[in-house]
Structure formats: structure tokens, C-alpha cells
Scaffold this motif. Structure first.
Motif, mmCIF file in Angstrom:
data_model
loop_
_atom_site.group_PDB
_atom_site.id
_atom_site.type_symbol
_atom_site.label_atom_id
_atom_site.label_comp_id
_atom_site.label_asym_id
_atom_site.label_seq_id
_atom_site.Cartn_x
_atom_site.Cartn_y
_atom_site.Cartn_z
ATOM 1 N N GLY A 1 0.827 -1.190 0.000
ATOM 2 C CA GLY A 1 0.000 0.000 0.000
ATOM 3 C C GLY A 1 0.861 1.239 0.000
ATOM 4 N N ALA A 2 0.196 2.389 -0.006
ATOM 5 C CA ALA A 2 0.942 3.634 -0.154
ATOM 6 C C ALA A 2 1.748 3.963 1.096
ATOM 7 N N CYS A 3 1.229 3.694 2.265
ATOM 8 C CA CYS A 3 1.873 4.139 3.500
ATOM 9 C C CYS A 3 2.518 2.978 4.226
ATOM 10 N N GLN A 4 3.069 2.039 3.464
ATOM 11 C CA GLN A 4 3.559 0.821 4.103
ATOM 12 C C GLN A 4 4.652 1.121 5.114
ATOM 13 N N LYS A 5 5.617 1.982 4.717
ATOM 14 C CA LYS A 5 6.754 2.207 5.594
ATOM 15 C C LYS A 5 6.333 2.901 6.877
ATOM 16 N N GLN A 6 5.535 3.964 6.720
ATOM 17 C CA GLN A 6 5.135 4.700 7.921
ATOM 18 C C GLN A 6 4.305 3.833 8.843
ATOM 19 N N GLU A 7 3.426 3.026 8.250
ATOM 20 C CA GLU A 7 2.550 2.235 9.103
ATOM 21 C C GLU A 7 3.345 1.215 9.893
ATOM 22 N N ILE A 8 4.312 0.541 9.234
ATOM 23 C CA ILE A 8 5.012 -0.520 9.941
ATOM 24 C C ILE A 8 5.890 0.053 11.030
ATOM 25 N N ARG A 9 6.451 1.253 10.790
ATOM 26 C CA ARG A 9 7.262 1.841 11.857
ATOM 27 C C ARG A 9 6.418 2.184 13.067
ATOM 28 N N TYR A 10 5.230 2.757 12.772
ATOM 29 C CA TYR A 10 4.361 3.110 13.898
ATOM 30 C C TYR A 10 3.880 1.871 14.633
ATOM 31 N N MET A 11 3.513 0.841 13.903
ATOM 32 C CA MET A 11 3.003 -0.364 14.559
ATOM 33 C C MET A 11 4.093 -1.068 15.348
ATOM 34 N N ASP A 12 5.329 -1.059 14.819
ATOM 35 C CA ASP A 12 6.425 -1.660 15.586
ATOM 36 C C ASP A 12 6.634 -0.912 16.888
ATOM 37 N N CYS A 13 6.592 0.421 16.802
ATOM 38 C CA CYS A 13 6.773 1.210 18.020
ATOM 39 C C CYS A 13 5.656 0.936 19.009
ATOM 40 N N LEU A 14 4.416 0.864 18.517
ATOM 41 C CA LEU A 14 3.302 0.580 19.429
ATOM 42 C C LEU A 14 3.438 -0.793 20.043
ATOM 43 N N GLU A 15 3.921 -1.749 19.256
ATOM 44 C CA GLU A 15 4.056 -3.099 19.791
ATOM 45 C C GLU A 15 5.113 -3.132 20.879
ATOM 46 N N ALA A 16 6.158 -2.308 20.684
ATOM 47 C CA ALA A 16 7.221 -2.303 21.685
ATOM 48 C C ALA A 16 6.769 -1.650 22.976
ATOM 49 N N TYR A 17 6.049 -0.534 22.866
ATOM 50 C CA TYR A 17 5.723 0.229 24.071
ATOM 51 C C TYR A 17 4.321 -0.019 24.581
ATOM 52 N N GLY A 18 3.480 -0.680 23.787
ATOM 53 C CA GLY A 18 2.095 -0.812 24.215
ATOM 54 C C GLY A 18 1.327 0.451 23.886
ATOM 55 N N LEU A 19 0.022 0.402 24.084
ATOM 56 C CA LEU A 19 -0.791 1.519 23.613
ATOM 57 C C LEU A 19 -0.631 2.745 24.505
ATOM 58 N N ASP A 20 -0.612 2.566 25.821
ATOM 59 C CA ASP A 20 -0.600 3.731 26.712
ATOM 60 C C ASP A 20 0.689 4.511 26.611
ATOM 61 N N ARG A 21 1.812 3.832 26.799
ATOM 62 C CA ARG A 21 3.090 4.543 26.680
ATOM 63 C C ARG A 21 3.329 4.941 25.235
ATOM 64 N N GLY A 22 2.855 4.073 24.282
ATOM 65 C CA GLY A 22 3.106 4.336 22.874
ATOM 66 C C GLY A 22 2.445 5.610 22.392
ATOM 67 N N ARG A 23 1.337 5.967 23.001
ATOM 68 C CA ARG A 23 0.680 7.221 22.610
ATOM 69 C C ARG A 23 1.612 8.404 22.764
ATOM 70 N N VAL A 24 2.426 8.350 23.803
ATOM 71 C CA VAL A 24 3.327 9.476 24.070
ATOM 72 C C VAL A 24 4.627 9.317 23.311
ATOM 73 N N LYS A 25 5.171 8.083 23.340
ATOM 74 C CA LYS A 25 6.523 7.911 22.816
ATOM 75 C C LYS A 25 6.575 7.869 21.302
ATOM 76 N N CYS A 26 5.502 7.403 20.648
ATOM 77 C CA CYS A 26 5.565 7.208 19.196
ATOM 78 C C CYS A 26 4.858 8.334 18.461
ATOM 79 N N GLU A 27 4.756 9.489 19.080
ATOM 80 C CA GLU A 27 3.923 10.529 18.486
ATOM 81 C C GLU A 27 4.479 11.002 17.146
ATOM 82 N N HIS A 28 5.802 11.132 17.019
ATOM 83 C CA HIS A 28 6.365 11.600 15.753
ATOM 84 C C HIS A 28 6.083 10.605 14.633
ATOM 85 N N LEU A 29 6.185 9.311 14.972
ATOM 86 C CA LEU A 29 5.869 8.299 13.960
ATOM 87 C C LEU A 29 4.390 8.360 13.597
ATOM 88 N N PHE A 30 3.572 8.600 14.641
ATOM 89 C CA PHE A 30 2.134 8.673 14.351
ATOM 90 C C PHE A 30 1.816 9.835 13.435
#
Lengths: 153, 100
Positions: B25-54
């Protein structure tokens, strides 16, 4: 009394000599060929015409192969030409944007008032435009020609 | 923002990844980076830590900034035409047909 009034009346009698005989026998339609002759004729005509069809079909297949080969041969060149024109247009768009927004305060070319579109990419990375951006500087008639096909498919 | 179901099981995982950008798909790279970050930190911490990727993923998905750019440029062009600064051939820069 009955003899006194003998009036000659007009009566509906058969013609002299009697009626002619009534034709009641069936008259079937004229048949030119018998049933088997018809079937044999049908099979014969089908055989000859299928041979002619086969000859023509070979020519059709040759034509299709040639057309397909020609299309495959020129396809990469057409793609390359389109990409070249796309790149040239990107450059023209950039120049037009620079010229247009020269006096707008806070605007930098390629950004939205200084805010870059993708913040994690290096500043000189190519950001492919969306349809609206590509056609940002066009006249409405050119836009109208393309917009329905592009945005609805 | 991705929300996972309350109780996860193989049945919910079955249709979890049905619609995503991962199949070229068009946003494959951005999506996988964000999802990897969320998987690493979980949803609660990931909301704060992965904001730039989001933000990058969101921009790729919705193309808001690119559209805003177009709107601003268009508005400016219309304003300049109405003002009289752009006239005649200089009014528009039209691409060739079939080039996009």
C-alpha cells in the motif's frame, strides 16, 4: 279451397343437374426435398463453412498475436515518457510555487508555512504530490477534464 | 490510533490485519514503523513515545498537510488574479494530459 289459391312462389331449389361434388380431401404443402435430404444438406453446408471459418480463424489469431507483441514492445517506452513528463512537471510546479508565494510571509517552498509534510524524511527527499498538489496551478478546464476520472477511480 | 479488542483470541486475530497498507500500500513504511513502536511500548506509553511516527503515518494516510498546501496556493493564486497581478498566459501552469 287449396286449388283456388295456387300462387307460384319463388323457392330456393338446387340448380338443374344437381350440385357439383364438394372437394374435401387434404391438399398438403409442396415439399421440395425429403427430410433426410434436408439434414444431409445442413450437415454439408456446416462442414464447408466450418472449414472456411477455420481458415479465417488462423488469420485472426495471427493478427491478435501481432497486436499484442506490438503493445508489449512499446509499453516500456510509453511509461518512461510519462515519467519524464511527470518529473518535468514537478520542477515546473516547484518554480511556479516559488514565484507565486514569494511575498507570502512564512511560506517556504515545499512546506506548509514552514511545516514540512513528512518530518522524519530528510529535507530534500522527494515527496510525491497528491492529485490536488500536482494540479494546483492549472486552469479550471484542464482540471475538469481529469478530476472525475482521477478521484473516483 | 489503533485499538485492539478487549479480549483477544485467535478469532479476533483472524481478521485483525485485513485492511492495512502492508500489501504494497501507499503508506507501508510509515505504518510498519508506527506499529512496531506501538508493539514495543504498548498503547498507553506508545501514545506518548511514538507521536512523531504517528504524525507521519497520519499525514500519509489523510494527506492533510499536502491538501492544505494546495488550498493555500490556490487561494493565493485566485487572490493575485483578482488583484490583477497575474494576467494572461502567466495565470496558470497546466500539466500535459496523461502525465500524472
Amino acid at each position: 279451397m287449396a286449388e283456388a289459391c295456387q300462387i307460384i312462389r319463388k323457392q330456393d331449389l338446387p340448380p338443374p343437374g344437381g350440385y357439383r361434388p364438394i372437394p374435401f380431401k387434404r391438399i398438403p404443402a409442396k415439399s421440395y426435398f425429403s427430410g433426410f435430404t434436408w439434414i444431409a444438406g445442413y450437415i454439408g453446408v456446416t462442414a464447408i463453412s466450418s472449414y472456411l471459418y477455420y481458415l479465417n480463424y488462423k488469420q485472426i489469431v495471427k493478427n491478435k498475436i501481432e497486436m499484442r507483441s506490438a503493445k508489449m514492445a512499446i509499453y516500456p517506452m510509453l511509461l518512461a515518457e510519462r515519467d519524464r513528463e511527470y518529473m518535468k512537471q514537478l520542477r515546473r510546479n516547484r518554480d511556479a510555487e516559488a514565484e507565486l508565494m514569494r511575498d507570502v510571509p512564512g511560506w517556504e517552498v515545499g512546506t506548509y508555512y514552514g511545516e514540512r509534510v513528512y518530518k522524519l524524511l530528510p529535507p530534500d527527499a522527494l515527496v510525491e504530490p497528491i492529485f490536488h498538489e500536482y494540479y494546483a496551478h492549472t486552469e479550471p478546464s484542464a482540471w475538469d477534464k481529469k478530476v472525475d476520472l482521477r478521484l473516483w477511480s | 490510533m489503533s485499538i485492539s479488542p478487549f479480549l483477544r483470541s485467535p478469532f479476533t486475530d483472524f481478521t485483525g490485519g485485513m485492511v492495512s497498507h502492508q500489501l504494497l500500500g501507499a503508506c507501508q513504511k510509515q505504518e510498519i514503523r508506527y506499529m512496531d513502536c506501538l508493539e514495543a511500548y504498548g498503547l498507553d506509553r506508545g501514545r506518548v513515545k511514538c507521536e512523531h511516527l504517528f504524525h507521519d503515518f497520519h499525514e500519509c494516510q489523510t494527506k492533510t498537510l499536502q491538501y492544505k498546501r494546495f488550498a493555500a496556493m490556490r487561494k493565493e493564486r485566485e487572490r493575485q488574479i483578482a488583484e490583477g497581478k497575474l494576467t494572461g498566459d502567466k495565470k496558470y501552469v497546466t500539466p500535459r494530459i496523461d502525465s500524472y
